[in-house]
Design an enzyme around this catalytic site. Structure first.
Site, short mmCIF file in Angstrom:
data_model
loop_
_atom_site.label_atom_id
_atom_site.label_comp_id
_atom_site.label_asym_id
_atom_site.label_seq_id
_atom_site.Cartn_x
_atom_site.Cartn_y
_atom_site.Cartn_z
N TYR A 32 24.89 0.21 -5.32
CA TYR A 32 23.91 -0.57 -4.51
C TYR A 32 22.95 -1.29 -5.34
O TYR A 32 22.01 -1.11 -5.65
CB TYR A 32 22.90 0.68 -3.99
CG TYR A 32 22.00 0.48 -3.08
CD1 TYR A 32 22.18 -0.06 -1.86
CD2 TYR A 32 20.63 0.90 -3.08
CE1 TYR A 32 21.28 -0.27 -0.95
CE2 TYR A 32 19.60 0.83 -2.49
CZ TYR A 32 19.88 0.15 -1.18
OH TYR A 32 19.14 -0.12 -0.29
N ARG A 91 19.45 -7.72 -1.89
CA ARG A 91 19.57 -6.30 -1.17
C ARG A 91 18.52 -5.85 -0.06
O ARG A 91 17.53 -6.26 -0.05
CB ARG A 91 19.45 -5.32 -2.13
CG ARG A 91 20.04 -3.82 -1.75
CD ARG A 91 20.05 -2.87 -2.91
NE ARG A 91 18.46 -2.42 -3.18
CZ ARG A 91 18.15 -1.98 -4.24
NH1 ARG A 91 18.94 -1.41 -5.28
NH2 ARG A 91 16.64 -1.57 -4.49
N ASP A 92 19.02 -5.40 1.02
CA ASP A 92 18.35 -4.82 2.12
C ASP A 92 17.40 -5.80 2.91
O ASP A 92 16.36 -5.96 3.04
CB ASP A 92 17.20 -3.72 1.49
CG ASP A 92 16.87 -2.86 2.72
OD1 ASP A 92 17.29 -2.82 3.85
OD2 ASP A 92 15.75 -2.11 2.56
N SER A 132 13.14 -1.13 0.18
CA SER A 132 14.04 -1.04 -0.85
C SER A 132 14.80 -2.30 -1.44
O SER A 132 16.00 -2.38 -1.97
CB SER A 132 15.48 0.13 -0.57
OG SER A 132 15.84 -0.40 0.64
N ASP A 145 24.07 -0.51 3.79
CA ASP A 145 23.26 -1.43 4.64
C ASP A 145 23.71 -2.86 4.76
O ASP A 145 23.55 -3.53 5.70
CB ASP A 145 21.98 -1.53 4.11
CG ASP A 145 20.77 -0.50 4.58
OD1 ASP A 145 21.52 0.31 5.23
OD2 ASP A 145 19.73 -0.74 4.34
N ASP A 147 11.90 7.32 1.39
CA ASP A 147 12.84 5.95 1.84
C ASP A 147 11.73 4.84 1.71
O ASP A 147 12.40 3.89 1.68
CB ASP A 147 13.03 6.27 3.31
CG ASP A 147 13.92 7.44 3.71
OD1 ASP A 147 14.94 7.24 2.94
OD2 ASP A 147 13.72 7.89 4.51
#
Length: 396
Positions: free
Chosen positions: A118, A123-124, A130, A169, A351
């Site tokens: 990850y 990312r995201d 995150s 994701d 989260d």
């Protein structure tokens, strides 16, 4: 279609019937790490029938510290049992690859170490909570400093079995959030990065599952075929690696396995989504994957889905208030395509922050059904952990 921004499950680090057969968890024991000879996993079979998901030492340490802070002796006794439940270790940064070698020190031959890959550039792309360390365009760093470094360690430990969840994701966001500029910018890096990861992590002692969101994300009628095609495209771009078993669903999510009718079955738009639980999602997405030319078995994250009916909307993903630990890891799923129920998200790790002034604040973490206050993504939330224990189903 439904599930654009709301589909971005922010991870960091990241009603189910209780199984009647032995679970994939055991009490810690003093054993020699690894096997006597090299491990070869047959990804055409369900490896979870043979291997127990390992309770990694990093989550165990977090849980043990949390137990020490609980004054209620009854609750503390229940919480202590969480330390023995197998869960995945999130390698969510280049620095955290440093956790991998220590995590291998106590993995016995009949256990499998779960790892979450990850760290894609950008990312995201559809949320803030995150966001990763690598910027869009830093694919070369992802390959050389991240994936290659993990590959080197896994190759150095051929006598240990590994199960990998590949990039939560990422590909689902390209299906449902393609209108966002951040996802447009990240798209090529996601596709190339996932393919590179699959190709290079394709080792004999590894089994891989590509993240496929959940039924409330790619389960919409309009998303099933495009979602399957997106995942299959990455799989084929990697050379159709034989150690890819299929997909991971409900990672860090809240969906029920077989709740009928589904949690959002009475919503006005429910007629556009026949995947009202994760079992139905596999029933529908599995054949779509097969048609697209990709393996279609799955592992399902049941780490925090013990309680249903808590969310106001299906897309509310952040620190859901009232949640409880779900079914413990087991290969007894009652479904041909579901290899195992597993704990991917470490329950107790946030989260995302509820502090609206924080740089990585995401509005979903400030919704009325999100637990508040909550710290930054990946940080420990003691009160939330205690809530998960209290509301666990089945109970500890």
């Amino acid at each position: 279609m439904k599930f654009s921004n709301s589909a971005a499950l922010a991870f960091a680090a990241t009603t189910i019937a209780a199984p009647s057969t032995p679970t994939l968890q055991e009490k810690p024991r003093a054993v020699q790490a690894g096997c006597a000879s090299a491990v070869t996993l047959d990804a055409s079979t369900n490896v979870w029938k043979k291997y127990t998901l390992h309770a990694n030492k990093f989550y165990r340490t977090e849980v043990e510290a949390a137990v020490a802070a609980i004054s209620d002796s009854s609750l503390a006794a229940k919480a202590a049992k969480v330390a023995n439940v197998g869960s995945f270790l999130w390698l969510d940064s280049i620095e955290n690859i440093g956790k991998l070698e220590p995590a291998l020190e106590d993995v016995p031959c009949d256990h499998i170490l779960g790892l979450v890959i990850y760290d894609l550039p950008g990312r995201d792309c559809a949320a803030k909570a995150s966001n990763g360390e690598l910027a869009v365009g830093e694919l070369s760093r992802y390959k050389t400093e991240y994936i290659d470094a993990i590959v080197k360690i896994l190759k150095a430990h051929p006598k240990t079995a590994f199960a990998l969840v590949i990039e939560p994701d990422s590909l689902p966001n390209l299906v449902t959030n393609s209108d966002l500029q951040t996802c447009k910018d990240s798209a090529s890096g996601y596709r190339d990065g996932v393919a590179y990861a699959l190709r290079n992590l394709n080792l004999p002692n590894v089994v891989m599952y590509i993240d496929a969101g959940h039924g409330g994300w790619l389960g919409w009628d309009a998303n099933l075929k495009p979602g399957a095609q997106e995942l299959a495209k990455a799989y084929k771009a990697a050379g159709s690696p034989k150690q890819v078993r299929g997909i991971a669903t409900n990672v860090a999510g809240w969906n029920q396995w077989d709740l009928t009718p589904g949690e959002f079955s009475k919503a006005s738009d429910a007629k556009y989504n026949k995947c009202q639980n994760e079992k139905l999602y596999l029933d529908n997405f599995g054949p779509a994957l097969k048609s697209a030319g990709m393996p279609n078995h799955a592992i399902v994250d049941t780490g925090r889905n013990g309680v249903s009916g808590l969310r106001q909307e299906w897309g509310n993903w952040c620190n859901v208030n009232g949640a409880g630990f779900g079914v413990r890891p087991t290969s007894s799923t009652g479904h041909d395509l579901a290899d195992a129920f597993v704990w991917v998200k470490p329950g107790g790790e946030s989260d995302g922050t509820s502090d609206s002034s924080a740089t990585r604040y995401d509005s979903f973490c400030g919704k009325s059904d999100a637990y508040q206050p909550s710290p930054e993504a990946g940080s420990w939330n003691q009160d939330y952990f205690e809530m998960l224990v209290k509301n666990a189903k089945p109970s500890f």
